[in-house]
Write an enzyme that holds these catalytic residues in place. Structure first.
Site, PDB file in Angstrom:
ATOM      1  N   PHE A  65      -1.700   3.150   3.068  1.00  0.00           N
ATOM      2  CA  PHE A  65      -0.820   2.332   2.224  1.00  0.00           C
ATOM      3  C   PHE A  65      -0.640   2.967   0.858  1.00  0.00           C
ATOM      4  CE2 PHE A  65      -2.748  -0.393   5.392  1.00  0.00           C
ATOM      5  CZ  PHE A  65      -1.615  -0.921   5.974  1.00  0.00           C
ATOM      6  N   CYS A  66      -0.116   4.173   0.876  1.00  0.00           N
ATOM      7  CA  CYS A  66       0.048   4.983  -0.330  1.00  0.00           C
ATOM      8  C   CYS A  66       1.480   5.482  -0.366  1.00  0.00           C
ATOM      9  CB  CYS A  66      -0.933   6.159  -0.254  1.00  0.00           C
ATOM     10  SG  CYS A  66      -0.760   7.406  -1.543  1.00  0.00           S
ATOM     11  N   GLY A  67       1.979   5.760  -1.540  1.00  0.00           N
ATOM     12  CA  GLY A  67       3.308   6.322  -1.666  1.00  0.00           C
ATOM     13  C   GLY A  67       3.437   7.686  -1.000  1.00  0.00           C
ATOM     14  N   PHE A  68       2.315   8.332  -0.701  1.00  0.00           N
ATOM     15  CA  PHE A  68       2.326   9.643  -0.047  1.00  0.00           C
ATOM     16  C   PHE A  68       2.016   9.564   1.451  1.00  0.00           C
ATOM     17  CE2 PHE A  68       1.291  10.604  -4.512  1.00  0.00           C
ATOM     18  CZ  PHE A  68       2.364  11.427  -4.807  1.00  0.00           C
ATOM     19  N   THR A  69       1.896   8.358   1.990  1.00  0.00           N
ATOM     20  CA  THR A  69       1.539   8.178   3.397  1.00  0.00           C
ATOM     21  C   THR A  69       2.516   8.884   4.334  1.00  0.00           C
ATOM     22  OG1 THR A  69       0.395   6.108   2.918  1.00  0.00           O
ATOM     23  CG2 THR A  69       1.070   6.454   5.197  1.00  0.00           C
TER      24      THR A  69
END
Length: 188
Positions: A65-69
């Site tokens: 759940f990360c902007g880089f997922t």
């Protein structure tokens, strides 16, 4: 010649010769950075990293759940593109940045169902600070850089030395990252 002796002689001549004893192939030496065992993500069975000795490794701390997922997709593509030449991407989910709250089973299902991840993934662990798993402690010590966010990447050459590392903003298809991977794959 006595019939029994003659039978034994014929039997000996007919018997296939034993292959000359060959020394078993020496296993690749396991560098210190790989002398760890971690639970696999999908079934939590222990898996020694020494099985990757002699390969080029891209070690990445991950989160669902990360902007880089979305980098999971690029990491899987990188792994698929170069695996036959010796690259292995190793994923280590971590909740160090409060973006990986699920269980190992939930993380495994998310990675496989959302991004088709097939590269080796290990159970959730810490990757920075006093609780960091031993691999990430070594990587941070060798590079002077612990992950400052999710999707930090460490490139390890066939000899077990860390040759480069990149922060989260460096995508798996970044030209410099690809060039470094190819250089390591070409080295024997």
């Amino acid at each position: 010649m006595a019939p029994m002796l003659r039978s034994l002689l014929l039997l000996a001549l007919a018997w296939p010769a034993a292959a000359p004893a060959q020394a078993p192939a020496a296993p690749a030496a396991c560098p210190a950075v790989l002398q760890h065992t971690f639970a696999r993500l999908q079934d939590e069975k222990p898996q020694p990293l020494c099985q990757y000795a002699g390969r080029v490794l891209l070690v990445v701390n991950t989160a669902s759940f990360c902007g880089f997922t979305h980098q999971y997709q690029g990491l899987e593509a990188l792994h698929a593109r170069y695996r036959d030449r010796g690259l292995v991407v190793l994923g280590f989910p971590s909740n160090d940045f409060a973006q990986e709250k699920g269980s190992n089973k939930e993380i495994a299902e998310f990675c496989e169902n959302t991004f088709g991840v097939r590269f080796p993934m290990f159970g959730k662990s810490a990757v920075r600070g006093a609780d960091a798993n031993p691999l990430f402690r070594q990587l941070a010590a060798q590079t002077g850089q612990a992950p400052t966010w999710n999707f930090h990447k460490y490139l390890i050459g066939r000899d077990g030395r860390v040759v480069a590392h990149w922060g989260s903003r460096t995508a798996p298809d970044n030209a410099q990252l690809l060039q470094a991977v190819e250089k390591q794959l070409a080295a024997r």
